[in-house]
Design an enzyme around this catalytic site. Structure first.
Site, PDB file in Angstrom:
ATOM      1  N   ASN A   1       0.831  -1.207   0.000  1.00  0.00           N
ATOM      2  CA  ASN A   1       0.000   0.000   0.000  1.00  0.00           C
ATOM      3  C   ASN A   1       0.863   1.254   0.000  1.00  0.00           C
ATOM      4  O   ASN A   1       0.567   2.208  -0.714  1.00  0.00           O
ATOM      5  CB  ASN A   1      -0.941   0.010   1.213  1.00  0.00           C
ATOM      6  CG  ASN A   1      -2.189  -0.815   0.989  1.00  0.00           C
ATOM      7  OD1 ASN A   1      -3.103  -0.394   0.293  1.00  0.00           O
ATOM      8  ND2 ASN A   1      -2.207  -2.017   1.549  1.00  0.00           N
TER       9      ASN A   1
ATOM     10  N   VAL B   1      -1.303   4.237  17.758  1.00  0.00           N
ATOM     11  CA  VAL B   1      -0.780   5.602  17.631  1.00  0.00           C
ATOM     12  C   VAL B   1      -1.109   6.332  18.931  1.00  0.00           C
ATOM     13  O   VAL B   1      -2.270   6.397  19.334  1.00  0.00           O
ATOM     14  CB  VAL B   1      -1.426   6.313  16.424  1.00  0.00           C
ATOM     15  CG1 VAL B   1      -0.954   7.744  16.331  1.00  0.00           C
ATOM     16  CG2 VAL B   1      -1.103   5.559  15.142  1.00  0.00           C
TER      17      VAL B   1
ATOM     18  N   ASN C   1      -6.522   5.254   8.475  1.00  0.00           N
ATOM     19  CA  ASN C   1      -6.022   3.875   8.477  1.00  0.00           C
ATOM     20  C   ASN C   1      -6.825   3.068   7.469  1.00  0.00           C
ATOM     21  O   ASN C   1      -7.993   3.360   7.218  1.00  0.00           O
ATOM     22  CB  ASN C   1      -6.222   3.260   9.866  1.00  0.00           C
ATOM     23  CG  ASN C   1      -5.755   1.805   9.943  1.00  0.00           C
ATOM     24  OD1 ASN C   1      -4.667   1.462   9.446  1.00  0.00           O
ATOM     25  ND2 ASN C   1      -6.553   0.942  10.551  1.00  0.00           N
TER      26      ASN C   1
ATOM     27  N   HIS D   1      -8.167  -0.858   6.909  1.00  0.00           N
ATOM     28  CA  HIS D   1      -8.317  -2.151   7.574  1.00  0.00           C
ATOM     29  C   HIS D   1      -8.943  -3.123   6.566  1.00  0.00           C
ATOM     30  O   HIS D   1      -9.903  -2.759   5.881  1.00  0.00           O
ATOM     31  CB  HIS D   1      -9.203  -2.021   8.818  1.00  0.00           C
ATOM     32  CG  HIS D   1      -9.272  -3.303   9.586  1.00  0.00           C
ATOM     33  ND1 HIS D   1      -8.274  -3.701  10.455  1.00  0.00           N
ATOM     34  CD2 HIS D   1     -10.181  -4.299   9.568  1.00  0.00           C
ATOM     35  CE1 HIS D   1      -8.583  -4.886  10.962  1.00  0.00           C
ATOM     36  NE2 HIS D   1      -9.728  -5.271  10.433  1.00  0.00           N
TER      37      HIS D   1
END
Ligand code: GAR
Length: 194
Positions: A13, A89, A103, A105
């Site tokens: 990614n 984080v 994020n 997932h």
């Protein structure tokens, strides 16, 4: 806007996001830094090969405002993208970058999320559950795993013939197609700097 990608592992990614924004200067987004918490992770060589600076940080570094914030400020970072980053984080980062940390997932949260649910483990759980669909979720980041407002989801069917490996391959393809675009659309609404 300059962004940092936080990643722990393979970095497919991260590489895709770097390449996407390089090819689209009009988006005004540049990956200026990759932060990795695992020495030797593949993402380090991927980013280095593309000429993106990499900072390898320990768990203690990540929890230290005096270490992380000057690092991010030194590169003028206005937003953070978690791409396969397996550490929490800390709240001093989520507070400072409120609305500016995303994020990805590899499931349809809130299903198959939480501590220990990452990468292949997610796809194993999906197949074991007999779920008829799975997908990806892009969400804002809080100091808890896989919580925070959902920005984007898309799904794919899961058939009885699927294995964790076949699901994982299709999920990676969904991530490749959608994640950079969702990042661009979300960050476009924000001022470049904190
Ligand atoms: C991706 O599938 C991402 O969604 C997942 O880890 C993989 C990283 O792949 N993230 C999580 O599971 C977070 N809980 P990559 O290193 O090749 O980008």
């Amino acid at each position: 806007m300059k962004i940092a990608i936080f990643a722990s592992g393979n970095g497919s990614n991260a590489e895709n996001i770097i390449r996407y924004f390089r090819a689209r200067a009009a988006e005004g987004i540049e990956v200026a830094l990759v932060v990795c918490n695992r020495p030797g992770a593949m993402v380090i060589s991927r980013a280095s090969a593309l000429g993106v600076p990499v900072a390898t940080v320990s768990a203690a570094d990540l929890r230290s405002p005096d270490t992380i914030l000057p690092l991010l400020d030194g590169y003028g970072i206005g937003a953070i993208i978690l791409a396969g980053f397996l550490q929490i984080v800390p709240s001093f980062i989520t507070a400072r970058y409120a609305g500016r940390i995303l994020n990805i997932h590899p499931s349809l949260l809130p299903r198959f999320g939480g501590k220990g649910m990452y990468g292949r483990h997610v796809h194993e759980a999906v197949v074991a559950s007999g779920a008829s669909e799975t997908g990806i979720t892009v969400h804002h980041v809080t100091e808890r795993y896989d919580e925070g407002a959902i920005v984007f989801q898309t799904s794919i069917p899961v058939s009885p013939e699927d294995t964790p490996g076949t699901v994982e391959a299709r999920i990676h393809e969904l991530e490749r197609i959608h994640f950079p675009r969702v990042i661009a659309e979300t960050l476009r609404r924000l001022p470049d700097n904190l």
